[in-house]
Enzyme design. Structure first.
Site, PDB file in Angstrom:
ATOM      1  N   ASP A 124       0.843  -1.198   0.000  1.00 32.09           N
ATOM      2  CA  ASP A 124       0.000   0.000   0.000  1.00 32.09           C
ATOM      3  C   ASP A 124       0.874   1.242   0.000  1.00 32.09           C
ATOM      4  O   ASP A 124       1.973   1.258   0.562  1.00 32.09           O
ATOM      5  CB  ASP A 124      -0.982  -0.007   1.172  1.00 32.09           C
ATOM      6  N   GLU A 182      -7.049   4.197  12.679  1.00 29.58           N
ATOM      7  CA  GLU A 182      -5.905   4.263  13.584  1.00 29.58           C
ATOM      8  C   GLU A 182      -5.856   5.662  14.181  1.00 29.58           C
ATOM      9  O   GLU A 182      -6.578   6.563  13.761  1.00 29.58           O
ATOM     10  CB  GLU A 182      -4.602   3.942  12.849  1.00 29.58           C
TER      11      GLU A 182
END
Length: 224
Positions: free
Chosen positions: A23, A114
């Site tokens: 990613d 997150e």
């Protein structure tokens, strides 16, 4: 849809094969997609948006580069829970590249959950409010694309910020962040991770991701 995901999770968990992916975001200003593909990587998850005002300036070029190199690819949204509703951020993500199409090479969008430096832990939300926010994002994404988004998280965040909720086990594939030699304990009641982000350093840029299954299963995830 629920039966498909449960079957896919079972098959993925039982499979011995894995598929390398990675990613990326604008922090990787250029990526040698051809070399990454030649090395065996087959999927890329690319940052598209953050909150409801930010679009990643490299998303379009990264997405085109990944497509031209033959990758299965998709976008991800860095969540800012509580700043605006989950539905508003899902709409923003879809409007700026995070949608899904049934073309066999597009992964369902990924919701990145997150903490962020400079913001309150868990974005200032209670555990129940966080679960409700995630559900609002997930439900809006599903209503507009026909797919539930993948959920990216780590065990510590998921436990602290959702109370280790198992509300998404039957709908949303798990992308587990754990930089170690094994995935370890899976949070949230998911039987297996669908993708494991096993390192924050990948040879061709960004983070290393391991799909928990064969290439055929990865293609099935793209197809829905």
């Amino acid at each position: 849809m629920k039966s498909f995901i449960l079957a896919a999770l079972t098959l993925v968990g039982a499979a011995q094969a894995t598929v390398q992916g990675f990613d990326i975001s604008h922090y990787q200003s250029s990526v040698n997609f051809a070399a990454a593909y030649s090395s065996g990587a087959r999927f890329v998850i690319i940052k598209a948006t953050e909150g409801n005002t930010y679009t990643d300036p490299k998303f379009s070029s990264h997405y085109t580069g990944a497509t031209n190199a033959g990758f299965i690819r998709g976008g991800y949204h860095f969540a800012h829970p509580g700043e605006t509703t989950g539905a508003v951020q899902a709409d923003y993500f879809i409007a700026h590249g995070g949608g899904w199409s049934n073309d066999g090479i597009t992964l369902p969008g990924m919701l990145d959950l997150e903490n962020e430096s400079g913001y309150a832990a868990c974005w200032g939300l209670s555990q129940s409010a966080m679960v409700a926010w995630i559900k609002a994002f997930s439900d809006r994404y599903h209503s507009r694309t026909g797919r539930y988004p993948m959920l990216y998280t780590n065990p510590s965040w998921w436990t602290s910020c959702t109370g280790n909720s198992n509300a998404f086990v039957n709908t949303n594939p798990l992308v587990l962040a754990r930089y170690a030699s094994a995935p370890g304990t899976i949070p949230g009641g998911w039987p297996y991770q669908t993708i494991w982000q096993n390192s924050d350093s990948y040879t061709y840029g960004g983070d290393s991701d391991i799909f928990n299954g064969s290439l055929d299963r990865l293609k099935a995830l793209a197809l829905g």
